[in-house]
Design a protein around this motif. Structure first.
Motif, PDB file in Angstrom:
ATOM      1  N   GLU A   1     -11.937  -2.757  -5.946  1.00 34.30           N
ATOM      2  CA  GLU A   1     -10.778  -2.120  -6.572  1.00 34.30           C
ATOM      3  C   GLU A   1      -9.494  -2.249  -5.738  1.00 34.30           C
ATOM      4  O   GLU A   1      -8.433  -1.814  -6.167  1.00 34.30           O
ATOM      5  CB  GLU A   1     -11.083  -0.634  -6.850  1.00 34.30           C
ATOM      6  N   LEU A   2      -9.575  -2.850  -4.549  1.00 39.57           N
ATOM      7  CA  LEU A   2      -8.400  -2.939  -3.688  1.00 39.57           C
ATOM      8  C   LEU A   2      -7.718  -4.300  -3.793  1.00 39.57           C
ATOM      9  O   LEU A   2      -8.308  -5.262  -4.289  1.00 39.57           O
ATOM     10  CB  LEU A   2      -8.797  -2.694  -2.220  1.00 39.57           C
ATOM     11  N   ARG A   3      -6.471  -4.338  -3.335  1.00 39.65           N
ATOM     12  CA  ARG A   3      -5.748  -5.620  -3.227  1.00 39.65           C
ATOM     13  C   ARG A   3      -5.603  -5.925  -1.733  1.00 39.65           C
ATOM     14  O   ARG A   3      -5.603  -5.017  -0.894  1.00 39.65           O
ATOM     15  CB  ARG A   3      -4.360  -5.526  -3.874  1.00 39.65           C
ATOM     16  N   TYR A   4      -5.451  -7.210  -1.417  1.00 34.96           N
ATOM     17  CA  TYR A   4      -5.487  -7.620  -0.004  1.00 34.96           C
ATOM     18  C   TYR A   4      -4.336  -8.559   0.345  1.00 34.96           C
ATOM     19  O   TYR A   4      -3.918  -9.369  -0.476  1.00 34.96           O
ATOM     20  CB  TYR A   4      -6.815  -8.323   0.297  1.00 34.96           C
ATOM     21  N   SER A   5      -3.878  -8.453   1.631  1.00 35.46           N
ATOM     22  CA  SER A   5      -2.813  -9.348   2.094  1.00 35.46           C
ATOM     23  C   SER A   5      -3.403 -10.408   3.014  1.00 35.46           C
ATOM     24  O   SER A   5      -4.510 -10.259   3.522  1.00 35.46           O
ATOM     25  CB  SER A   5      -1.753  -8.556   2.863  1.00 35.46           C
ATOM     26  N   GLU A   6      -2.640 -11.457   3.256  1.00 33.88           N
ATOM     27  CA  GLU A   6      -3.101 -12.518   4.145  1.00 33.88           C
ATOM     28  C   GLU A   6      -3.227 -12.026   5.573  1.00 33.88           C
ATOM     29  O   GLU A   6      -3.904 -12.639   6.400  1.00 33.88           O
ATOM     30  CB  GLU A   6      -2.123 -13.702   4.098  1.00 33.88           C
ATOM     31  N   GLU A   7      -2.535 -10.964   5.909  1.00 32.43           N
ATOM     32  CA  GLU A   7      -2.601 -10.407   7.261  1.00 32.43           C
ATOM     33  C   GLU A   7      -3.692  -9.340   7.370  1.00 32.43           C
ATOM     34  O   GLU A   7      -3.700  -8.539   8.298  1.00 32.43           O
ATOM     35  CB  GLU A   7      -1.242  -9.828   7.668  1.00 32.43           C
ATOM     36  N   HIS A   8      -4.599  -9.298   6.407  1.00 34.66           N
ATOM     37  CA  HIS A   8      -5.791  -8.452   6.458  1.00 34.66           C
ATOM     38  C   HIS A   8      -5.523  -6.955   6.298  1.00 34.66           C
ATOM     39  O   HIS A   8      -6.221  -6.130   6.870  1.00 34.66           O
ATOM     40  CB  HIS A   8      -6.603  -8.722   7.740  1.00 34.66           C
ATOM     41  N   GLU A   9      -4.503  -6.641   5.503  1.00 30.73           N
ATOM     42  CA  GLU A   9      -4.312  -5.246   5.118  1.00 30.73           C
ATOM     43  C   GLU A   9      -4.831  -5.074   3.688  1.00 30.73           C
ATOM     44  O   GLU A   9      -4.758  -6.011   2.886  1.00 30.73           O
ATOM     45  CB  GLU A   9      -2.831  -4.835   5.148  1.00 30.73           C
ATOM     46  N   TRP A  10      -5.340  -3.878   3.405  1.00 34.72           N
ATOM     47  CA  TRP A  10      -5.702  -3.567   2.028  1.00 34.72           C
ATOM     48  C   TRP A  10      -4.706  -2.574   1.448  1.00 34.72           C
ATOM     49  O   TRP A  10      -4.069  -1.798   2.180  1.00 34.72           O
ATOM     50  CB  TRP A  10      -7.134  -3.042   1.912  1.00 34.72           C
TER      51      TRP A  10
END
Lengths: 490, 127
Positions: free
Chosen positions: B6-15
C-alpha cells in the motif's frame, strides 16, 4: 599473555601504596592558602591510582602489546597514508638545538630553527606549486578550515559577500563538507560519474555566482586521477570561485604533478601522512597551507619571512585572517618533515610517489579475480574494491575487515567512500615490500574463499584477538565516556 | 525484504504513506538493512518546508551517515520524537514504529509519480 580483562590502572590501586619517593624539601615551606585562592583549592584529594613502579610497568607494557602500529605490522588504511616513519627523523627532532628551545625565546637566539622552518615552507611551496606556505595549522582539517577562511577573506575583500557555497564531490573526505560548514559556508555536493570522477555536467549545474570554492582531492578517494581537472578549474574560475586542494592524497603525485599547475589556488598538506610525521596514536599532526600569489596577504599571521640574512615573524599583515594556532604550528612534526624531505631529495620524493602507485596497482591486480572492482582502470596510490560478491554469501565487508585482524593486519578503511557499495579502500604505501603485499593479498584471497565455503568463520571473526566482536551499536547508542569507581562496600 | 503493497517508494529508499489526508514518510526495510544498526536519527523541526529530492534529515548507522531525501515537497506537521531515544525502531519496525515525519503535501500528485511496491522491488533487486 594478554589477559582478557585488563584492569584499569585505578583498579590496581591500594591505599597507601607508593611507587615514588620525593626528595627532602630544600626550600622554605609555604602555606598553600598564601599561594592559591581558597576557591581554587580542592576539598578532597584527587583519587590518583596508588600503585608500585612494577605495577605501572606491567600495566602499560601489557597495554602497549595490544597496540597495532606501522612498526608492528601492515596498516593499509585508505586515504591515511600509514607509511613507515624513518627513525632518523626522531634523531633529528631530539637534537638539542631543536628540542631545547622555546617559542618565547628571542628570535635572534633561534635563527637556525627559523631558517629550518623557512626552508620547509619553501620546499613545500615548490612541491605543491604554490607561492607561499604557512606552517601554522595543526592538522589536515585545521588546514582545510584555514584555507577556506582565506578564500572567504579574498571574496569579502572584493566586496563579494554572496559566495556562500563550497562544492564538494560525493566521494570527498568527510572533513571537506565539515570544514566548509564550520567556516560558515553551505556544502553543496557534486556527483561523480560512472568512471568515478567528477561529473562535469553536474559541476556546471552547481557552480554559479554564489560559489566560493570547489574542494577536491586529486587523486580522489577512489584512488583515481581527476583527468578533467583543467576543465574543472576553468569552470570554477570563470564563475569567480577558487579551487581548494585537499592534500590527503599527495603521496600519489609528488614530483610528478603539482596542484598549483593543475589550477588549484589553495593547498593543505598532511605532514603526518605524506611527510612521515608519526601518524596515529593521537598525533600531533601538521597541516601547512599553501596559496597562490593573490591570496598571500590573507595568510594567517605571523608569517615567517626572510629579511636579508635574518628570519623573522612578520605581524604587519593587515589583511590576514589572523592567527590560527599558538606559536608557529607543531614544531616537532615540522622538523621531522624537513628531515624527511632532505633525506629523500627531489628524486627520492618522486620515487616515493611512483612506488606508492606501483604498490597499489600490484595489490589491486592480485585481488582483482576475487573481488568486484568498481572501476576498471589503473589506480593511483590507493584503490577501492567492493564486497558485493561476498555479500551474496551473507558476508559483509565489515566481517572481512574483522577477519583480517586474525591475520595480524590493521584492516583497510571500510564503507568509505560512500558511493561504492560494501567498499574497502586499500592504501599500501611505498614503504611496504613485495613480500608484505603478497602475504596481505593471500590473506584477503583466503577470506574471499572462506566467504564461499565457510562464511561463518568470517562472520564470527576475529577469533585470535584478545577481544572478539565489540558491540559497536551499543557503544554508539549508550556511550560510557568516563570511568566510575565501584561503590566501596561499607 | 518487506515491501508493503500500500506504500509508494522513492529512488532514495524512502516510503510514503497516505492516510486520512496525512502523508507519512520513513525509510524502507531495504535501506535499514543496507545501513546496519541505526544509532541516531536527525529530523527537521515541525513547520519546516521540505523540498522534493533535497535532504530533510539524516540517519547515522555504525558504518555511515546517510542523508534522508524528501520524496515529495511539503510542510512538516509532525515528527516522530521517539526516534531520538529509540533509533533502533528504524531497524526493528521501519514501516510502523519508525515513521519519521508527517507532512502537508504541497502537490499530492507528486505522490503518484513515486514507485509502487512492485517497481521498487524490481529496482532494489537490480542494485
Amino acid at each position: 599473555m594478554n589477559k582478557q580483562d585488563q584492569p584499569l590502572i585505578f583498579e590496581y590501586s591500594r591505599p597507601g601504596r607508593v611507587g615514588y619517593s620525593l626528595p627532602e624539601l630544600d626550600v622554605p615551606a609555604e602555606e598553600i592558602l598564601d599561594l592559591i585562592p581558597c576557591d581554587y583549592i580542592r576539598q578532597e584529594a584527587p583519587e590518583w591510582p596508588e600503585v608500585s613502579e612494577l605495577q605501572i610497568m606491567r600495566h602499560y607494557t601489557a597495554l602497549s602489546k595490544r597496540n597495532h602500529g606501522v612498526d608492528s605490522g601492515f596498516y593499509p588504511l585508505g586515504s591515511c597514508t600509514m607509511k613507515y616513519n624513518p627513525k632518523v627523523n626522531e634523531v633529528v627532532a631530539r637534537m638539542a638545538g631543536l628540542s631545547h628551545i622555546h617559542p618565547y625565546q628571542d628570535e635572534e637566539t633561534v635563527q637556525g630553527a627559523m631558517e629550518m622552518l623557512y626552508r620547509l615552507q619553501t620546499n613545500l611551496a615548490e612541491i605543491t606549486g604554490m607561492d607561499e606556505v604557512t606552517l601554522q595549522p595543526a592538522a589536515g582539517a585545521h588546514g582545510e578550515w584555514t584555507g577556506l577562511m582565506i578564500i572567504r577573506a579574498y571574496h569579502e575583500a572584493k566586496g563579494d559577500f554572496n559566495r556562500t557555497k563550497v562544492i564538494v564531490p560525493d566521494s570527498a573526505h568527510g572533513t571537506n563538507p565539515a570544514s566548509a560548514t564550520v567556516a560558515g559556508f553551505e556544502a553543496v555536493t557534486v556527483k561523480s560519474n560512472e568512471k568515478g570522477i567528477v561529473d562535469l555536467e553536474d559541476l556546471r549545474r552547481v557552480v554559479d555566482e554564489n560559489t566560493a570554492a570547489l574542494m577536491l582531492t586529486n587523486p580522489n578517494t577512489l584512488g583515481l586521477f581527476e583527468e578533467e581537472i583543467v576543465e574543472m578549474a576553468s569552470i570554477v574560475h570563470e564563475a569567480g570561485g577558487k579551487l581548494y586542494y585537499d592534500g590527503a592524497n599527495m603521496n600519489a603525485i609528488m614530483g610528478v604533478i603539482r596542484p598549483g599547475d593543475m589550477g588549484f589556488d589553495v593547498v593543505h598538506l598532511n605532514l603526518h601522512k605524506t611527510f612521515t610525521g608519526p601518524h596515529g596514536g593521537g598525533g600531533p599532526g601538521s597541516g601547512p597551507v599553501g596559496v597562490k600569489e593573490d591570496l598571500v596577504k590573507y595568510l594567517p599571521k605571523p608569517v615567517l619571512v626572510k629579511e636579508g640574512d635574518r628570519y623573522t615573524f612578520d605581524y604587519d599583515r593587515p589583511d590576514s585572517i589572523g592567527r590560527v594556532k599558538p606559536f608557529y604550528g607543531n614544531f616537532g612534526i615540522n622538523v621531522r618533515a624537513y628531515s624527511y624531505i632532505r633525506t629523500m631529495g627531489d628524486a627520492g620524493l618522486t620515487q616515493v610517489s611512483k612506488d606508492a602507485v606501483l604498490n597499489a596497482n600490484y595489490l589491486m591486480k592480485r585481488l582483482e579475480p576475487y573481488f568486484d572492482m568498481p572501476f576498471n582502470q589503473h589506480c593511483k596510490h590507493e584503490f577501492v574494491l567492493s564486497g558485493k560478491r561476498q555479500k551474496k554469501q551473507g558476508v559483509r565487508t565489515l566481517d572481512m575487515a574483522k577477519r583480517l585482524l586474525d591475520f595480524g593486519y590493521h584492516p583497510p578503511t571500510i564503507y568509505f567512500p560512500i558511493i561504492v557499495e560494501e567498499c574497502m579502500m586499500i592504501e599500501p604505501t611505498e614503504t611496504e615490500s613485495k613480500e608484505t603485499l603478497d602475504e596481505f593479498a593471500d590473506a584477503l584471497i583466503q577470506i574471499a574463499k572462506e566467504a564461499e565455503t565457510d562464511p561463518e568463520i568470517v562472520q564470527d571473526a576475529p577469533h585470535n584477538t584478545v577481544i572478539s566482536r565489540l558491540d559497536e551499536t551499543r557503544a554508539a547508542r549508550q556511550p560510557v565516556l568516563r570511568y566510575e569507581r565501584p561503590k566501596q562496600e561499607a | 525484504m518487506n515491501t508493503p503493497k500500500e506504500l509508494r517508494y522513492s529512488e532514495e529508499h524512502e516510503w510514503v504513506k497516505t492516510e486520512d489526508g496525512k502523508v507519512c514518510i520513513g525509510i524502507t526495510d531495504f535501506a535499514q538493512d543496507e545501513l546496519g544498526d541505526i544509532v541516531f536519527v536527525e529530523l527537521p523541526e515541525v513547520g519546516e518546508d521540505i523540498e522534493a529530492d533535497e535532504p530533510f534529515g539524516s540517519v547515522e548507522s555504525v558504518k555511515t551517515v546517510s542523508e534522508l531525501y524528501a520524496p515529495i515537497s511539503g510542510k512538516v506537521v509532525e515528527i516522530n520524537e521517539e526516534l531520538e531515544d529509540s533509533p533502533e525502531f528504524v531497524n526493528e519496525s521501519p514501516y510502523e514504529k519508525a515513521w519519521m515525519i508527517v507532512i502537508e503535501a504541497s502537490d499530492e500528485s507528486e505522490i503518484e509519480k513515486l514507485m509502487d511496491a512492485e517497481s521498487y522491488e524490481k529496482m532494489i533487486s537490480e542494485e
